[in-house]
Write an enzyme that holds these catalytic residues in place. Structure first.
Site, short mmCIF file in Angstrom:
data_model
loop_
_atom_site.label_atom_id
_atom_site.label_comp_id
_atom_site.label_asym_id
_atom_site.label_seq_id
_atom_site.Cartn_x
_atom_site.Cartn_y
_atom_site.Cartn_z
N MET A 56 11.16 24.22 2.72
CA MET A 56 10.51 23.30 1.75
C MET A 56 11.65 22.88 0.69
O MET A 56 11.34 21.91 0.35
CB MET A 56 9.53 24.19 0.93
CG MET A 56 8.65 23.51 -0.07
SD MET A 56 7.69 24.47 -0.99
CE MET A 56 6.42 25.07 0.29
N ARG A 67 -9.71 0.64 15.76
CA ARG A 67 -9.60 1.41 14.62
C ARG A 67 -10.54 0.84 13.62
O ARG A 67 -11.50 1.41 13.32
CB ARG A 67 -8.11 1.46 14.30
CG ARG A 67 -7.54 2.35 13.21
CD ARG A 67 -6.30 2.22 12.76
NE ARG A 67 -5.77 1.00 12.29
CZ ARG A 67 -4.44 0.60 11.72
NH1 ARG A 67 -3.65 1.59 11.76
NH2 ARG A 67 -4.31 -0.47 11.35
N TYR A 115 15.01 30.01 8.89
CA TYR A 115 13.92 30.62 9.36
C TYR A 115 13.72 30.55 10.87
O TYR A 115 13.90 29.51 11.41
CB TYR A 115 12.65 30.18 8.77
CG TYR A 115 12.31 30.27 7.15
CD1 TYR A 115 12.28 31.49 7.00
CD2 TYR A 115 12.36 29.26 6.20
CE1 TYR A 115 12.00 31.71 5.62
CE2 TYR A 115 12.21 29.51 4.86
CZ TYR A 115 11.74 30.74 4.89
OH TYR A 115 11.59 30.98 3.22
N LYS A 166 0.86 -1.27 0.05
CA LYS A 166 0.03 -0.02 -0.10
C LYS A 166 1.07 1.17 -0.12
O LYS A 166 1.96 1.08 0.34
CB LYS A 166 -0.95 0.00 1.19
CG LYS A 166 -0.10 0.11 2.52
CD LYS A 166 -1.18 -0.02 3.85
CE LYS A 166 -0.19 -0.02 4.86
NZ LYS A 166 -1.17 0.05 6.05
#
Length: 368
Positions: free
Chosen positions: A304, A136, A256, A41
């Site tokens: 990023m 779940r 940052y 998956k």
């Protein structure tokens, strides 16, 4: 093994299909007589479901697990008609026809899914997922009498459950779930039994039953040195874009938010890798990369497209466009995940599309 050329200016993931197959075989050996499937998956945990499924099929794997119907269909097209493919999320009104058409085994998680499957009178049996403590997905214990009364036994081929704490071997919940699962499975004695993921396999043979479902262990995660030490399957590298030796003034800082002060005689490298590529922001001031086998800490915030690392202790010959290892033999996936206070699953599945995947063996034949 012939290596493909690596682009000098981009992050790259080198994926070793041979090692994925080796990990599968090692887990199959631990599982004893149980059949060993493969969880593919989430695009095989970010490594590429088509390539991984094809290679595992050629290595002998005949059972695969997907979460969404599109994933399951992709695997079916890749491995052909002889493999079993399970759909963890089960059937819904908008996918049940595709499940039947593509010969996918649905894992039924609720009474609604049981009723939907019964209504469509599919020619193949389904798997029942019973919740034994995860809370779940899965049928509740109180639902099982209704399942018995509505779904004929020949429509049930597998009884599944999922361990909540298998990665903590001594957790008492493992034994509690095992005993409850045995009682549930005894209701359908003809059905095959499946309980264990990678961590469950490592708990011992009593957890293996008929079919195991390894995932992260195939891809190099979940090392238990006393039982299972997976081979590294993915190496992510990225190039150095710049190297500076900034002045350590009173207010000099890195990145940052000014979260890391510049230190005297510090050498910094900026790397073409950021959270858009899967270098999680949580690795800010916490993670490591390796240059020539030397650990170099990530300093300042991950942004990023970029990270900054302290290369003061790396060789003085380190230069622009040299590649650093973000994941791999040195920057082990479990170690990096620990630094980010997350799981190795998240590191792999966060790998961005900008990272070029390069596969070995490159022809997918299983030969080196």
């Amino acid at each position: 093994m012939t290596r493909a050329p690596i682009p000098s200016s981009s992050p790259v993931a080198e994926i070793d299909l041979h090692n994925i197959a080796s990990n599968w075989k090692a887990l199959a050996k631990l599982g004893g007589s149980a059949e060993t499937g493969a969880v593919v998956k989430a695009n095989a945990y970010g490594l590429g479901a088509q390539k991984v499924s094809q290679h595992l099929y050629e290595a002998g794997c005949r059972t695969f697990f997907a979460a969404h119907i599109d994933e399951a269909i992709e695997v079916r097209k890749t491995v052909g008609s002889l493999a079993l493919i399970f759909l963890f999320h089960g059937v819904q009104p908008d996918n049940v026809e595709a499940v039947i058409e593509n010969d996918i085994v649905p894992v039924l998680n609720s009474l609604d899914q049981v009723q939907l499957w019964l209504k469509h009178n599919a020619p193949m049996p389904a798997a029942l997922h019973v919740d034994t403590g995860m809370n779940r997905l899965g049928l509740q214990i109180k639902d099982l009498k209704q399942v018995q009364s509505t779904l004929p036994p020949n429509r049930i081929g597998w009884i599944m459950s999922h361990l909540a704490c298998a990665d903590t071997p001594n957790h008492p919940m493992n034994a509690r779930q095992l005993e409850l699962y045995k009682k549930v499975a005894a209701i359908w004695p003809h059905a095959e039994k499946s309980l264990s993921n990678t961590a469950g396999i490592c708990l011992g043979s009593e957890y293996a039953f008929d079919l195991t479902r390894p995932g992260i262990g195939l891809y190099g995660g979940y090392a238990r040195r006393d039982v299972f030490e997976p081979k590294n399957c993915v190496t992510i590298t990225a190039p150095i874009l710049s190297i500076i030796e900034p002045e350590p003034t009173i207010d000099a800082s890195i990145g940052y938010g000014a979260t890391y002060p510049v230190k005297p005689n510090q050498r910094l490298a900026t790397i073409a890798l950021g959270y858009a590529d899967g270098a999680l922001r949580a690795l800010s001031n916490a993670g490591l990369v390796f240059i020539g086998g030397v650990p170099c800490p990530i300093v300042g915030r991950v942004s990023m497209d970029l990270i900054t690392v302290d290369i003061t202790n790396a060789t003085s010959r380190t230069s622009v466009l040299d590649r650093v290892e973000f994941l791999g033999q040195h920057a082990h996936i479990d170690r990096q995940a620990l630094a980010a206070r997350t799981a190795s699953y998240e590191l792999l599945t966060s790998m961005g599309d900008r990272i070029k995947r390069v596969y070995y063996p490159s022809d997918g034949s299983g030969r080196e």
